[in-house]
Design a protein around this motif. Structure first.
Motif, mmCIF file in Angstrom:
data_model
loop_
_atom_site.group_PDB
_atom_site.id
_atom_site.type_symbol
_atom_site.label_atom_id
_atom_site.label_comp_id
_atom_site.label_asym_id
_atom_site.label_seq_id
_atom_site.Cartn_x
_atom_site.Cartn_y
_atom_site.Cartn_z
ATOM 1 N N PHE A 94 0.856 -1.185 0.000
ATOM 2 C CA PHE A 94 0.000 0.000 0.000
ATOM 3 C C PHE A 94 0.890 1.231 0.000
ATOM 4 O O PHE A 94 1.828 1.352 0.782
ATOM 5 C CB PHE A 94 -0.914 0.024 1.227
ATOM 6 C CG PHE A 94 -1.745 1.274 1.335
ATOM 7 C CD1 PHE A 94 -2.774 1.507 0.446
ATOM 8 C CD2 PHE A 94 -1.485 2.208 2.317
ATOM 9 C CE1 PHE A 94 -3.536 2.665 0.535
ATOM 10 C CE2 PHE A 94 -2.248 3.356 2.418
ATOM 11 C CZ PHE A 94 -3.272 3.582 1.528
ATOM 12 N N TYR A 95 0.595 2.164 -0.912
ATOM 13 C CA TYR A 95 1.356 3.408 -1.010
ATOM 14 C C TYR A 95 0.405 4.553 -1.311
ATOM 15 O O TYR A 95 -0.499 4.418 -2.139
ATOM 16 C CB TYR A 95 2.404 3.331 -2.127
ATOM 17 C CG TYR A 95 3.130 4.627 -2.323
ATOM 18 C CD1 TYR A 95 4.173 4.994 -1.478
ATOM 19 C CD2 TYR A 95 2.756 5.511 -3.319
ATOM 20 C CE1 TYR A 95 4.827 6.203 -1.631
ATOM 21 C CE2 TYR A 95 3.404 6.721 -3.485
ATOM 22 C CZ TYR A 95 4.433 7.057 -2.638
ATOM 23 O OH TYR A 95 5.079 8.254 -2.789
ATOM 24 N N THR A 96 0.608 5.685 -0.637
ATOM 25 C CA THR A 96 -0.158 6.891 -0.931
ATOM 26 C C THR A 96 0.710 8.114 -0.678
ATOM 27 O O THR A 96 1.583 8.098 0.193
ATOM 28 C CB THR A 96 -1.452 6.979 -0.099
ATOM 29 O OG1 THR A 96 -2.190 8.132 -0.517
ATOM 30 C CG2 THR A 96 -1.177 7.040 1.378
ATOM 31 N N THR A 97 0.470 9.172 -1.464
ATOM 32 C CA THR A 97 1.172 10.431 -1.252
ATOM 33 C C THR A 97 0.411 11.336 -0.296
ATOM 34 O O THR A 97 0.933 12.363 0.124
ATOM 35 C CB THR A 97 1.388 11.168 -2.584
ATOM 36 O OG1 THR A 97 0.124 11.355 -3.224
ATOM 37 C CG2 THR A 97 2.329 10.391 -3.487
ATOM 38 N N ASP A 98 -0.820 10.952 0.060
ATOM 39 C CA ASP A 98 -1.638 11.711 1.003
ATOM 40 C C ASP A 98 -1.453 11.108 2.390
ATOM 41 O O ASP A 98 -1.922 10.003 2.660
ATOM 42 C CB ASP A 98 -3.105 11.661 0.572
ATOM 43 C CG ASP A 98 -4.002 12.511 1.450
ATOM 44 O OD1 ASP A 98 -3.482 13.262 2.292
ATOM 45 O OD2 ASP A 98 -5.233 12.426 1.274
ATOM 46 N N ASP A 99 -0.769 11.837 3.266
ATOM 47 C CA ASP A 99 -0.468 11.315 4.601
ATOM 48 C C ASP A 99 -1.706 11.171 5.476
ATOM 49 O O ASP A 99 -1.692 10.406 6.443
ATOM 50 C CB ASP A 99 0.547 12.221 5.305
ATOM 51 C CG ASP A 99 1.893 12.223 4.594
ATOM 52 O OD1 ASP A 99 2.210 11.198 3.951
ATOM 53 O OD2 ASP A 99 2.607 13.241 4.696
ATOM 54 N N SER A 100 -2.789 11.864 5.157
ATOM 55 C CA SER A 100 -4.000 11.779 5.965
ATOM 56 C C SER A 100 -4.927 10.642 5.521
ATOM 57 O O SER A 100 -5.913 10.356 6.185
ATOM 58 C CB SER A 100 -4.756 13.108 5.914
ATOM 59 O OG SER A 100 -5.194 13.371 4.596
ATOM 60 N N PRO A 103 -3.766 6.629 7.605
ATOM 61 C CA PRO A 103 -2.398 6.683 8.152
ATOM 62 C C PRO A 103 -2.011 5.433 8.933
ATOM 63 O O PRO A 103 -0.831 5.155 9.115
ATOM 64 C CB PRO A 103 -2.433 7.917 9.060
ATOM 65 C CG PRO A 103 -3.863 8.106 9.406
ATOM 66 C CD PRO A 103 -4.645 7.596 8.237
ATOM 67 N N ASP A 104 -3.012 4.662 9.386
ATOM 68 C CA ASP A 104 -2.719 3.461 10.170
ATOM 69 C C ASP A 104 -2.650 2.194 9.308
ATOM 70 O O ASP A 104 -2.485 1.100 9.841
ATOM 71 C CB ASP A 104 -3.781 3.284 11.255
ATOM 72 C CG ASP A 104 -5.186 3.160 10.673
ATOM 73 O OD1 ASP A 104 -5.404 3.628 9.533
ATOM 74 O OD2 ASP A 104 -6.068 2.611 11.364
ATOM 75 N N ALA A 105 -2.763 2.324 7.992
ATOM 76 C CA ALA A 105 -2.747 1.153 7.107
ATOM 77 C C ALA A 105 -1.353 0.525 7.083
ATOM 78 O O ALA A 105 -0.341 1.212 7.177
ATOM 79 C CB ALA A 105 -3.175 1.533 5.699
ATOM 80 N N ILE A 106 -1.336 -0.795 6.941
ATOM 81 C CA ILE A 106 -0.078 -1.530 6.829
ATOM 82 C C ILE A 106 0.512 -1.229 5.454
ATOM 83 O O ILE A 106 -0.169 -1.321 4.439
ATOM 84 C CB ILE A 106 -0.324 -3.045 6.992
ATOM 85 C CG1 ILE A 106 -1.031 -3.337 8.322
ATOM 86 C CG2 ILE A 106 0.959 -3.827 6.860
ATOM 87 C CD1 ILE A 106 -0.259 -2.925 9.539
ATOM 88 N N LYS A 107 1.795 -0.890 5.410
ATOM 89 C CA LYS A 107 2.436 -0.524 4.145
ATOM 90 C C LYS A 107 2.818 -1.741 3.311
ATOM 91 O O LYS A 107 2.729 -1.723 2.107
ATOM 92 C CB LYS A 107 3.687 0.322 4.397
ATOM 93 C CG LYS A 107 3.420 1.581 5.172
ATOM 94 C CD LYS A 107 2.607 2.545 4.373
ATOM 95 C CE LYS A 107 2.423 3.835 5.143
ATOM 96 N NZ LYS A 107 1.298 4.594 4.761
ATOM 97 N N GLN A 108 3.260 -2.806 3.963
ATOM 98 C CA GLN A 108 3.682 -3.987 3.219
ATOM 99 C C GLN A 108 3.439 -5.231 4.071
ATOM 100 O O GLN A 108 3.807 -5.282 5.232
ATOM 101 C CB GLN A 108 5.151 -3.886 2.844
ATOM 102 C CG GLN A 108 5.621 -4.986 1.936
ATOM 103 C CD GLN A 108 7.032 -4.723 1.427
ATOM 104 O OE1 GLN A 108 7.706 -3.790 1.847
ATOM 105 N NE2 GLN A 108 7.479 -5.557 0.522
ATOM 106 N N LEU A 109 2.830 -6.234 3.456
ATOM 107 C CA LEU A 109 2.571 -7.515 4.105
ATOM 108 C C LEU A 109 2.990 -8.616 3.152
ATOM 109 O O LEU A 109 2.596 -8.623 1.986
ATOM 110 C CB LEU A 109 1.084 -7.658 4.457
ATOM 111 C CG LEU A 109 0.606 -9.014 4.963
ATOM 112 C CD1 LEU A 109 1.215 -9.334 6.314
ATOM 113 C CD2 LEU A 109 -0.902 -9.055 5.032
ATOM 114 N N SER A 125 5.748 -4.892 7.323
ATOM 115 C CA SER A 125 6.701 -3.798 7.289
ATOM 116 C C SER A 125 5.917 -2.491 7.140
ATOM 117 O O SER A 125 5.081 -2.375 6.260
ATOM 118 C CB SER A 125 7.659 -3.971 6.106
ATOM 119 O OG SER A 125 8.479 -2.848 5.996
ATOM 120 N N ASP A 126 6.206 -1.529 8.022
ATOM 121 C CA ASP A 126 5.517 -0.237 7.939
ATOM 122 C C ASP A 126 6.311 0.776 7.140
ATOM 123 O O ASP A 126 5.890 1.917 7.004
ATOM 124 C CB ASP A 126 5.256 0.310 9.351
ATOM 125 C CG ASP A 126 4.043 -0.348 9.976
ATOM 126 O OD1 ASP A 126 3.158 -0.804 9.226
ATOM 127 O OD2 ASP A 126 3.976 -0.405 11.209
#
Length: 133
Positions: A94-100, A103-109, A125-126
């Motif tokens: 999961f990737y986003t350029t919007d920090d809001s 924000p609690d989503a896992i970045k890599q599983l 991995s966060d």
């Protein structure tokens, strides 16, 4: 004497035209330079980029060893990457350029399956997998 008067009248007749052309040229050059330098002042619009699967902490808490590939697909959705050389490893990114935005989503599983198609281990991995900024 007559020659001097012709030159003076000719010179005075062309002088205002020269000033006008020079002024136009100077004005055109000034506008061109200001427009070209203006490109550095204006920042182009950059749309928000969001890619991947949003995995919440709740969904991650339901993860346990022994779940089948079908159950993992129902829980997280289809994987973003399936390695053709290792079909027993699924990657969710999961990737986003919007920090809001989540924000609690896992970045890599990364899920590892055993030979029977059951989850044997996973890695969370966060950190952002790709730096696209």
């Amino acid at each position: 004497m007559k020659m001097i008067s012709i030159l003076s009248t000719t010179r005075s007749a062309f002088l205002p035209v020269f000033k006008t052309r020079a002024a136009k040229l100077l004005l055109t050059a000034g506008l061109s330079i200001s427009l070209l330098s203006g490109c550095s002042w204006i920042e182009p619009y950059k749309p928000t980029l969001t890619q991947g699967t949003i995995i919440s902490q709740e969904a991650l808490s339901l993860l346990q060893e022994g779940l089948t590939k079908t159950q993992a697909r129902q829980l997280f959705g289809p994987p973003m990457g399936e390695d053709p050389f290792n079909p027993n490893q699924w990657d969710y990114v999961f990737y986003t350029t919007d920090d809001s935005f989540h924000p609690d989503a896992i970045k890599q599983l990364t899920l590892q399956f055993d030979a029977d198609g059951m989850i044997s281990s996973w890695n969370v991995s966060d950190s952002t997998p790709l730096d696209l900024k």
